[in-house]
Design an enzyme around this catalytic site. Structure first.
Site, PDB file in Angstrom:
ATOM      1  N   THR A 187      58.809  41.133  32.794  1.00 32.86           N
ATOM      2  CA  THR A 187      57.751  40.367  33.558  1.00 32.86           C
ATOM      3  C   THR A 187      57.086  39.311  32.550  1.00 32.86           C
ATOM      4  O   THR A 187      56.714  39.620  31.585  1.00 32.86           O
ATOM      5  CB  THR A 187      56.460  41.099  34.396  1.00 32.86           C
ATOM      6  N   GLU A 335      54.839  45.209  38.505  1.00 31.73           N
ATOM      7  CA  GLU A 335      54.428  46.642  37.909  1.00 31.73           C
ATOM      8  C   GLU A 335      54.336  47.761  38.994  1.00 31.73           C
ATOM      9  O   GLU A 335      54.028  48.905  38.904  1.00 31.73           O
ATOM     10  CB  GLU A 335      53.028  46.416  37.201  1.00 31.73           C
ATOM     11  N   LYS A 445      36.969  27.124  40.957  1.00 37.61           N
ATOM     12  CA  LYS A 445      35.243  27.392  40.816  1.00 37.61           C
ATOM     13  C   LYS A 445      34.756  25.620  40.675  1.00 37.61           C
ATOM     14  O   LYS A 445      34.762  25.173  39.604  1.00 37.61           O
ATOM     15  CB  LYS A 445      34.972  28.046  39.702  1.00 37.61           C
ATOM     16  N   TRP A 450      33.511  29.240  45.216  1.00 37.76           N
ATOM     17  CA  TRP A 450      34.822  29.565  44.888  1.00 37.76           C
ATOM     18  C   TRP A 450      35.690  29.314  46.018  1.00 37.76           C
ATOM     19  O   TRP A 450      35.267  29.430  47.265  1.00 37.76           O
ATOM     20  CB  TRP A 450      34.664  31.152  44.716  1.00 37.76           C
TER      21      TRP A 450
END
Length: 545
Positions: A187, A335, A445, A450
């Site tokens: 990955t 994963e 941000k 956010w």
């Protein structure tokens, strides 16, 4: 009182969960559905015979338990045969990311300690350039399509089909420890060298059983894929085993279509001519199919598509549904093998007008069976499932990679606190459904607020003049960061002012704040992608910084 454990009979068969059982399951009932790849059409009985032949060819090449076999191929019947034969003899399948640079491919092959490489003619020039630096590889087998002439003077043990033709049709696949490593791949989602992810036979079997159940039970309107369906992957087989669905499709005995290279017109033609009912891909590929020259002549009704890798936007979901496609979202990562969550729509949701269904279809959906999901704040505290609290999504299930290959310190980081850390910001609704807000590294941000780049992308995608969009945060002296949007238009007269006016309606109704309107819109012909077709925000940020 201690848990009571009864000993098994000395004569009982201790059934290990091995990949060979997935193949044997398909043999019990399948007689009609073929496996299609280019000019090849095999019955499951022929496929089983070819898997045995490949196992014997690998044995003749000196491959045995614990050895690692690398594969560099397009999505083909050969790759599917490797999915089974290599781990079934106790060896390890290394699915090489053919879109990495030659230097990265060299790194992954040496890091995985590959013993044998099966390489398609198209990738021989890459291997030819690095073969003298391969530290453990002892030989190569050439993979050729019938339309191609044999490759140059590159030394090999032989050509795949010729070797299979000479091999015995019988192979007694042994039992061994179900926790033996079956597959590995690399990955590249972070900086530095690619990291090796690996899975055992037990993990892949459990993931496959869960995938079969999910495909047949996650929609009140019928199975997403069943024995009578037609499956075609449009996710590279080197990427998380094409999301593990080829194992499930084989176990179910469905008709399978392998498209080779991803050429949009060819993909669309196969969907039409082979009657494909189920596929999975990243949003970019779905967009390419819809825009292909074959699309106007193709009836997409009856085609279900699972979207993952990147978020399904409202605009793309609407465009797909207008052509009769049934899009759903799924969530996972390399994963996690990868299935963690998928859209589940009941009768009430299916009864909604198409426009009202979109909100359900673009969510990650409900966790799959045997998957535990929580959201944590930075201090590791569990946050409530109220649909409002956001934090990092962490997970546990039987099929998550236990570490990174030969890098235990990075594995400890991945599993900090006994839960696998996804790096994604999410909320969980009271009904258990998961809504991915953004990657931690992609949250913008600005001015103490956010902003979710995924939410902003989905809103921009609703503009009639937008074909594709991505949003990243760029440095801003006053506000820290401001959104920056790359937009692929689907018309010649799209203007920035129109995009700003479009977003202002979502400011007015309180969906986003005024700082979410991007500082700049850049109209482009294409958006940079990673090796697996995801939008490459890391590269975009580097290019515009």
């Amino acid at each position: 009182m201690a848990t009571k454990i009864l000993p098994p009979s000395d004569s009982a068969y201790q059934y290990p969960l091995l990949i060979k059982q997935l193949l044997h399951s398909s043999q019990r009932f399948e007689n009609n559905n073929p496996i299609v790849s280019g000019p090849h059409r095999f019955s499951y009985a022929q496929f089983n015979e070819r898997v045995c032949r490949l196992a014997n060819a690998l044995k003749a090449a000196g491959i045995g338990p614990g050895d690692t076999v690398a594969v560099m191929d397009w999505d083909s019947h050969r790759y599917l045969e490797c999915f089974f034969a290599i781990p079934m003899i106790g060896a390890i399948l290394h699915t090489v990311n053919i879109r990495l640079s030659p230097g990265q491919i060299l790194y992954t092959m040496n890091h995985a300690e590959d013993d044998l490489v099966l390489v398609h003619d198209d990738f021989v020039p890459i291997i030819d350039g690095i073969k003298d630096q391969l530290e453990t590889v002892k030989g190569f087998i050439r993979l050729s399509d019938e339309s191609q002439s044999p490759s140059s003077e590159f030394p090999t043990l032989g050509e795949y089909e010729a070797l299979l033709a000479q091999a015995d049709v019988h192979y007694d696949f042994p039992d061994f420890d179900e926790n033996s490593v079956a597959t590995t791949f690399y990955t590249t989602g972070t900086t530095g060298n690619p990291k090796g992810v690996y899975f055992s036979h037990r993990q892949l079997v459990l993931h496959t059983l869960n995938m079969v159940n999910m495909l047949q039970s996650r929609s009140s309107e019928g199975a997403l894929l069943n024995h009578d369906g037609v499956y075609m992957p449009i996710t590279p087989m080197f990427h998380v085993h094409a999301w593990g669905i080829p194992y499930a499709a084989t176990m179910m005995g469905v008709k399978q279509v392998y498209p080779g290279r991803y050429i949009p017109d060819e993909l669309t033609r196969l969907i039409r001519e082979e009657g494909v009912t189920f596929s999975h891909c990243v949003p970019t590929i779905l967009q390419m199919v819809l825009q292909s020259s074959e699309a106007p002549d193709t009836d997409f009704r009856g085609w279900t598509v699972i979207i993952g890798g990147s978020a399904l936007t409202s605009g793309l979901a609407k465009a797909a549904m207008e052509r009769g496609i049934q899009p759903y979202s799924a969530y996972g990562m390399s994963e996690t093998c990868p299935l963690l969550a998928i859209t589940r729509m009941g009768k009430e949701e299916h009864a909604l007008a198409e426009e009202d269904q979109i909100g359900w279809r673009i969510k990650a959906g409900l966790p799959s069976d045997l998957v535990d999901i929580q959201i944590w704040n930075p201090e590791g505290e569990v946050l409530p499932h109220d649909g409002k609290s956001t934090g990092e999504l962490v997970t546990r299930s039987p099929w998550l990679t236990q570490s990174y290959l030969n890098e235990p310190e990075k594995g400890d980081e991945l599993w900090q606190g006994g839960w696998l850390h996804t790096g994604d910001i999410a909320c969980i609704h009271p009904d258990g459904s998961v809504e991915i807000k953004d990657r931690i590294k992609d949250v913008i941000k600005t001015g103490g607020e956010w902003i979710s780049s995924l939410e902003l992308e989905s809103l921009i995608s609703k503009h009639a003049g937008v074909s594709a969009v991505t949003v990243v945060g760029v440095p801003d002296e006053r506000w820290g960061e401001r959104p920056f949007a790359l937009v692929v238009p689907n018309c010649e007269d799209l203007e920035t002012e129109s995009l700003i006016e479009h977003l202002q309606q979502f400011v007015d109704d309180g969906t986003i704040n005024k700082w979410a309107i991007p500082k700049e819109f850049k109209l482009v012909d294409d958006i940079p992608k990673t090796s697996v077709g995801k939008i490459d925000k890391k590269l975009i940020r580097a290019q515009i910084s």
